[in-house]
Structure formats: structure tokens, C-alpha cells
Design a protein around this motif. Sequence first.
Motif, short mmCIF file in Angstrom:
data_model
loop_
_atom_site.label_atom_id
_atom_site.label_comp_id
_atom_site.label_asym_id
_atom_site.label_seq_id
_atom_site.Cartn_x
_atom_site.Cartn_y
_atom_site.Cartn_z
N VAL A 231 0.81 -1.22 0.00
CA VAL A 231 0.00 0.00 0.00
C VAL A 231 0.85 1.28 0.00
N PRO A 232 1.92 1.41 0.80
CA PRO A 232 2.68 2.66 0.76
C PRO A 232 3.24 3.03 -0.62
N PRO A 233 3.86 2.10 -1.38
CA PRO A 233 4.31 2.50 -2.71
C PRO A 233 3.18 2.90 -3.64
N VAL A 234 2.02 2.25 -3.52
CA VAL A 234 0.88 2.62 -4.36
C VAL A 234 0.43 4.04 -4.00
N LEU A 235 0.37 4.35 -2.72
CA LEU A 235 -0.02 5.70 -2.31
C LEU A 235 0.99 6.73 -2.78
N ILE A 236 2.27 6.39 -2.74
CA ILE A 236 3.30 7.32 -3.24
C ILE A 236 3.07 7.59 -4.72
N LEU A 237 2.78 6.56 -5.51
CA LEU A 237 2.50 6.75 -6.93
C LEU A 237 1.28 7.63 -7.14
N VAL A 238 0.25 7.45 -6.33
CA VAL A 238 -0.95 8.29 -6.45
C VAL A 238 -0.61 9.74 -6.14
N PHE A 239 0.16 9.97 -5.08
CA PHE A 239 0.53 11.35 -4.73
C PHE A 239 1.44 11.97 -5.78
N VAL A 240 2.34 11.21 -6.37
CA VAL A 240 3.20 11.73 -7.44
C VAL A 240 2.35 12.11 -8.64
N ALA A 241 1.36 11.28 -8.98
CA ALA A 241 0.46 11.60 -10.09
C ALA A 241 -0.32 12.88 -9.80
N MET A 242 -0.79 13.03 -8.57
CA MET A 242 -1.52 14.25 -8.20
C MET A 242 -0.61 15.48 -8.30
N MET A 243 0.65 15.34 -7.89
CA MET A 243 1.58 16.46 -8.00
C MET A 243 1.85 16.80 -9.46
N GLY A 244 1.93 15.79 -10.30
CA GLY A 244 2.14 16.03 -11.73
C GLY A 244 0.97 16.78 -12.35
N ILE A 245 -0.25 16.39 -11.98
CA ILE A 245 -1.44 17.08 -12.49
C ILE A 245 -1.46 18.53 -12.01
N GLU A 246 -1.15 18.73 -10.73
CA GLU A 246 -1.13 20.10 -10.21
C GLU A 246 -0.01 20.93 -10.84
N ALA A 247 1.13 20.31 -11.10
CA ALA A 247 2.23 21.04 -11.73
C ALA A 247 1.84 21.49 -13.14
N SER A 248 1.16 20.62 -13.89
CA SER A 248 0.72 21.01 -15.23
C SER A 248 -0.28 22.16 -15.16
N TYR A 249 -1.20 22.09 -14.22
CA TYR A 249 -2.18 23.15 -14.04
C TYR A 249 -1.50 24.46 -13.66
N THR A 250 -0.55 24.40 -12.73
CA THR A 250 0.16 25.61 -12.29
C THR A 250 0.94 26.21 -13.45
N GLU A 251 1.60 25.37 -14.25
CA GLU A 251 2.35 25.88 -15.40
C GLU A 251 1.41 26.55 -16.40
N TRP A 252 0.26 25.92 -16.67
CA TRP A 252 -0.69 26.50 -17.60
C TRP A 252 -1.19 27.86 -17.09
N MET A 253 -1.50 27.93 -15.79
CA MET A 253 -1.98 29.19 -15.21
C MET A 253 -0.93 30.29 -15.32
N ARG A 254 0.32 29.95 -15.05
CA ARG A 254 1.38 30.96 -15.14
C ARG A 254 1.57 31.44 -16.58
N VAL A 255 1.58 30.51 -17.51
CA VAL A 255 1.74 30.89 -18.92
C VAL A 255 0.57 31.74 -19.36
N PHE A 256 -0.64 31.37 -19.00
CA PHE A 256 -1.82 32.10 -19.43
C PHE A 256 -1.88 33.50 -18.84
N PHE A 257 -1.68 33.61 -17.53
CA PHE A 257 -1.85 34.92 -16.89
C PHE A 257 -0.62 35.81 -16.98
#
Length: 117
Positions: free
Chosen positions: A86-112
Motif C-alpha cells: 500500500v505505501p508504494p501505491v499511495l506514493i505513486l498516487v501522490f506523485v500523479a496528483m503532484m504532476g497534475i497540479e504542476a501542469s495546471y500551475t504551469e498553464w496558469m502561469r503561462v496564461f496569466f
Amino acid sequence: MDHAATANTAPPQEEHQEHPIKLYLTVWTWLFILSVGSYMVDILQFQGLLRWGLIIALMLLKAGLIIAVFMHMAWERLALSYAILVPPVLILVFVAMMGIEASYTEWMRVFFLSGGT
């Protein structure tokens, strides 16, 4: 109480489990087939998301086989399996969430920061 009777009784033996060689040969065969599949991804020159999806899927299948059979996780108690898996699976889930948020943050910075154009 008879001390002679208790002295002659051997302690209970731990259960020793041996797996048939056929199991290991089957797993080695599947690992070989999955490895050939990994090489075929490169030989056939798949590109983009398909390439990385196949590589990751084949890698996870090979790791799962190794963990289940060679590390004997298939025969462990469920609680121990959960404690290890379970811990490695949760780490992968959190890394995926960070990747999604990083893409969103990059898009927001580029746009604004580019004036909204």
C-alpha cells in the motif's frame, strides 16, 4: 506430572513450504515473454504515450510477478501484503496528483503572465 514424557516431546516443527519447480519455470517464462515485449516496444519504435504506457505496464507486470513469487508475497498474510504494497501505491498516487497540479500551475502561469493571450 511425568517429566520423562515432557522431555521426550519435540517442539512443533515450523511449517516449511516448498513450491514445485514448474511454478518457477512458468514465472521465468512469463518474465522472458514480458522482457521480449519490452524490447519489442523499442524495436517497433512506438512513440509517445503508447510507448511509455506499454513500458510502464510491462515493467509493473514483471515487478508484480517477482514480488508475488520470488519474494513469496503470494503466500503471506494479507496484513503483511498490505503493509508492504500500500505505501508504494499511495506514493505513486501522490506523485500523479503532484504532476497534475504542476501542469495546471504551469498553464496558469503561462496564461496569466503572458497577458491572457
